[in-house]
Every structure is written in C-alpha cells, then in structure tokens.
Design an enzyme around this catalytic site. Structure first.
Site, short mmCIF file in Angstrom:
data_model
loop_
_atom_site.label_atom_id
_atom_site.label_comp_id
_atom_site.label_asym_id
_atom_site.label_seq_id
_atom_site.Cartn_x
_atom_site.Cartn_y
_atom_site.Cartn_z
N ASP A 63 60.03 27.76 43.78
CA ASP A 63 61.38 28.28 43.54
C ASP A 63 61.57 28.69 42.07
O ASP A 63 61.28 27.93 41.16
CB ASP A 63 62.40 27.20 43.91
CG ASP A 63 63.78 27.75 44.20
OD1 ASP A 63 64.24 28.62 43.44
OD2 ASP A 63 64.39 27.30 45.18
N CYS B 89 68.99 31.46 46.18
CA CYS B 89 67.94 30.97 47.08
C CYS B 89 68.17 31.36 48.54
O CYS B 89 67.28 31.92 49.19
CB CYS B 89 67.82 29.45 46.97
SG CYS B 89 67.48 28.85 45.30
N ASP C 146 61.01 32.71 45.69
CA ASP C 146 62.18 33.34 46.29
C ASP C 146 62.89 34.27 45.31
O ASP C 146 63.51 35.25 45.71
CB ASP C 146 63.15 32.29 46.85
CG ASP C 146 63.48 31.18 45.86
OD1 ASP C 146 62.98 31.20 44.73
OD2 ASP C 146 64.26 30.28 46.24
N HIS C 147 62.83 33.98 44.03
CA HIS C 147 63.42 34.84 43.00
C HIS C 147 62.92 34.38 41.65
O HIS C 147 62.19 33.38 41.54
CB HIS C 147 64.96 34.78 43.05
CG HIS C 147 65.50 33.39 43.07
ND1 HIS C 147 65.42 32.55 41.98
CD2 HIS C 147 66.09 32.67 44.05
CE1 HIS C 147 65.96 31.38 42.29
NE2 HIS C 147 66.36 31.42 43.54
#
Length: 517
Positions: free
Chosen positions: A11, A51, A329-330
């Site tokens: 993450d 998220c 995710d980012h």
C-alpha cells in the site's frame, strides 16, 4: 498444469521508489533481484485514490466511472465481477492475507450486518486465511504472545520507544523524528503477514493442485514509523529536491482543489511521530525530509520481507510454477507539492510499481517495458497468463502481448479522483459544489496532462517543459489546440469505456451472439 498465482499489493508505494527505477537513494535489492528474472513495467499507473476506489479498479478491471467506488466506504455494487470470482470459477481458491477495503453492497446485506459499519470489507470470491485491517488485531495478539506489552489504545503500538515509552497526546516539539518502532525488524506487520503466508503455502505445496493467494501489505502506508535499522537507513539530507512551488501559498494558487487540500490536511492525520498540531503544509523542508527518510526506510523494510517471501517459495519448490505479480494501489505525495498522502492529479499519487514474473514466458524475464500500463490491466493479465479467458467487458487489457515482445500501442493513461465528502459534506461546502460535481478525470500522454473537472476550471500541463506541474496552460491561447485535443481524447475514452457488460451481446432469432474485438 496451471500456475500458482500470487498477487501482492504494497500500500502507498511510489513507482519511483525502487532501485530498478533508478532512484538515487532508495535501495530495494530484493525487488530488484525479482525484476531481474521478471518483467518490470516502469510507467504503470493506478486509476483512482484512495485505497478503496483504487482497489476497486484493480480488482474489477473497470475504471471508476463504471465500478463507481468513489471514496473509502462507497459500496461495491454486487453486480460487478472481479478477479477473485473469475479465478474461483476457473477452479482456483483465491485466498486473502491482509485486506481488500471493499465496502459491501447494503442492498444485499441485512440492516444490522456489522459489515455495514466498515469500509474494510472483503472482496467477494476470496477465502480468508488472515484478515489484517488497519486495526491489526491478529498482529497485536502475535506481538503480545512474543512478550510485548500491547497498550489499551492499540494505535499507540505504532509510537516508538524514545526515552520513556511514547504515548499519544504527549507534548511534542512539532518536528518529526527518526525514533525507531517499539518492535523489531522481524516483528513488523509485513513480517507477520509474510510468515503466515509461508506457513499456508507450505501446506498447499503438499497438495496436488495449484494455489492462488493475494497478499495485501499495509506498508509503506502510514503511520510513519519503522524499526531499526530502517529508521536510520537513509540520511534526510540526501535525495532530490521536492517537486513543488516555491511556497505553499503559491502551490495553493494553482487550483481550487489544491487550495482546498492544503487547507484541510493536518499533520496528526498521518501519524508522524513528533507531528504536533497544524497543517502539513506548515512543515519545513527539514521536516518533510525526515518524513521522507522514514518512508524510504519503510519501503526497504517491505523489500526485505519480499525477499524472504521469494526465498520461501524457492525453498518449497514453488517459485518456478508461480505467477508472481507485485504492485501497489496508489502512490504517496511525500512532500512534493507541500503535501502527504494521495489525492488529485499529480503523478506522485498514481505512478506505482508493477513487476510480473510469468514462469512460462522466460523470454520476458529481465525486460523493462516503458510503455504505459494501468492497474485495470492486472485482472486480464493474470487471467491470460494463467491460460484463462478474461471477461470481455473489462476496461483493462492484458499485458501478456507486451511481455512477449509484441509491443503496446497505448499512448495515454487515465485516472479519476472523487473528492466528495458524503458523511461530512466538507468538500461540498468549502468548494461550493453539489456532491456529484466533486470529481475530476485525467488523461496523461508522454508530453501532456489534461485534468477535467465536473464543475471547476481545467488544468493543462506541458510535462516536457514543466515536469513539476506548476504552470497551468489551460487558459494559454497558444495551448488552445492541445487543450481541445486532450479534452476530445478524454471524451473518446469515456465513450469507449462506458459499462459494456451487455452491450457486446445481441439476442437474435438464431440465439445469443457475443461479440469480441
């Protein structure tokens, strides 16, 4: 025999924070070693933030405009297919280690269902071996069994031992520190999750069937704290200058969304040790550099556990039959543009790593592909690499052809960001917008980035001459033709990717006909 499938998400991992990406400071030897026998996609982008919305795009293979998960806590419509359901239909048992952050559809759950009180729901189709949400109960129980004192306020476990045991609410000097975590390098959440997966994988290795797992690591997502030796691995003085305007005030003047974000983002939201009160944008260059050095240490801590995971796969004889996919995710702003976290239109929040090792395609090992790729591509890529047909309606496209050397004609990437605040209404009130107008979409090519807002002024950046995205050319008469071209490209993208689950099917007197490109 079909391959094992391992999908790993770490993450908030920026795409430039890798040794193989050429970062001047960050060291990721274990991921670099994997990339040497895999395929690296150096210009890979997520399709949404934060998220929940980003993961909805990754898991469904659909852009946000179709899956409509716009914020953490937005329900994922139960009608959507996803990668876990598709692999389950193909005979796999997709098993989760970590979290998926997909809020359940309230129309198919009774009104008193506890899942309706959290955004950290489980994506349909997954079996759950270990659920590890942000409130990491299983990890804390494990630490307690290892002799650690777990505080009543579980979040205090993330505060370091610095002199006396730190407590939330204690006076601080307002400046971040490099104080280490109160747990060791082999006791992080990442280490715990890795150990649980390896134990399960050892069980599966004795079975005569391919396995499928999704490991969802929380780090390097905040809280920004990491154990020794990672807390001092990087000198805050090292590294590039931040990409930002000369002052926070000048940054805020670029656009109303930036002004809103910098006006509301508070230090305490990021669990930065020694944060004090006030706005993130009030931190000094020295403060941001210390936070960044801690973040880089967190990246290296995750890298170490990925090395342990790969070693475990090799020791169990599973590596050569495992389709391995690593992404995020980012990204993370990490001081660029006077901010932290993930929001808006900047590359820092959407450019993420992607490494794919397909054991059946050794000719792709060691390649680095620099054409654009997207997280919506991961669903169809995994399906094709496993010898399965991806659903026809997906917005993403398989990256297997690129891995096989057939190239890619993708000239642009797209992402979306929705900044509504459903529960509080804060964004709507501050910006004077109705809820459904609080959104934007980005088209990014090699040179240009165009940002279209539903109800705010657009942005246009010349990335060749303004890589820091500081000069908005949307109102520049000399750039009018480019603005029109980019707006048309964005409109064409939307027209081609509206919900297509039934539009490729026709009922005829001869029966159902399904078209494919």
């Amino acid at each position: 025999m079909r391959p094992n499938i391992l999908l790993i998400t770490a993450d908030q991992w920026r795409g430039d924070c890798l040794g193989i990406a050429g970062h001047p400071v960050v060291r990721t030897p274990h991921v670099d070693a994997v990339a040497a026998e895999a395929t690296c996609f150096s210009r890979h982008f997520a399709q949404a933030a934060p998220c929940g919305p980003s993961r909805a795009c990754l898991y469904t293979g659909l852009y946000q405009m179709t899956n409509r998960v716009v914020r953490n806590g937005t329900p994922l419509d139960h009608r959507h297919d996803n990668i876990a359901l598709a692999l389950r239909r193909a005979g796999y048992d997709p098993t989760l280690f970590g979290y998926t952050d997909q809020a359940v559809d309230p129309r198919v759950h009774p009104g008193d269902d506890p899942w309706l009180r959290t955004y950290e729901g489980i994506l349909p189709g997954f079996s759950v071996r270990l659920r590890l949400p942000e409130d990491a109960g299983p990890w804390l129980s494990w630490l307690k069994a290892r002799g650690h004192e777990v505080p009543d306020d579980k979040w205090e476990m993330y505060l370091p031992v610095s002199g006396p045991v730190a407590r939330r609410g204690d006076p601080e000097d307002g400046h971040p520190t490099n104080a280490p975590a109160r747990y060791g390098e082999d006791e992080t959440e990442t280490a715990f999750l890795t150990g649980e997966f390896l134990r399960w994988m050892g069980e599966k290795a004795r079975e005569d069937a391919p396995w499928c797992a999704h490991i969802s690591f929380l780090r390097p997502h905040p809280p920004f704290v990491v154990p020794e030796p990672f807390n001092t691995m990087y000198d805050p003085a090292d590294g590039p200058a931040f990409a930002r305007a000369e002052t926070a005030a000048a940054e805020r003047a670029i656009h109303p969304l930036v002004d809103y974000w910098l006006a509301i983002q508070r230090k305490a939201e990021h669990y930065v040790i020694g944060a004090g009160d006030g706005l993130v944008a009030d931190w000094t260059d020295t403060d941001f550099r210390q936070i960044r050095a801690t973040y880089w240490g967190m990246v290296s801590e995750v890298d170490r556990q990925i090395g342990r995971l790969v070693d475990g796969l090799k020791a169990a004889g599973q590596w050569e039959n495992t389709l391995f996919v690593l992404t995020s995710d980012h990204g993370e702003m990490m001081g660029d543009h006077w901010t932290l976290g993930k929001f808006g239109f900047h590359d820092e929040a959407y450019h993420v790593p992607l490494i794919v090792r397909d054991p059946s395609r050794p000719e792709a090992h060691g390649k680095c592909i620099s054409t654009f790729s997207q997280n919506v591509d991961i669903f169809p890529t995994i399906m094709e690499a496993a010898g399965l047909a991806p659903p026809a309606h997906l917005d993403g496209t398989s990256l297997v052809p690129a891995m096989e050397g057939r190239g890619s004609d993708r000239e642009a990437v797209f992402w979306e960001y929705d900044f509504r605040e459903v529960a509080t209404g804060d964004a709507q009130a501050r910006l004077g917008l109705p809820m459904d107008a609080c959104n934007m979409a980005v088209v990014r090519t090699e040179r240009w980035k165009y940002v279209h807002f539903a109800a705010l002024s657009p942005l246009l950046f010349d990335l060749e001459n303004d890589p820091g995205e500081l000069v908005n050319r949307a109102e520049d008469p000399a750039s009018a033709a480019i603005r029109i071209e980019m707006a048309e490209r964005l409109l064409a993208w939307r027209a081609q990717h509206l919900d297509r689950r039934l539009t490729g099917i026709e009922l005829t007197p001869a029966g159902l006909v399904e078209g494919r490109d």
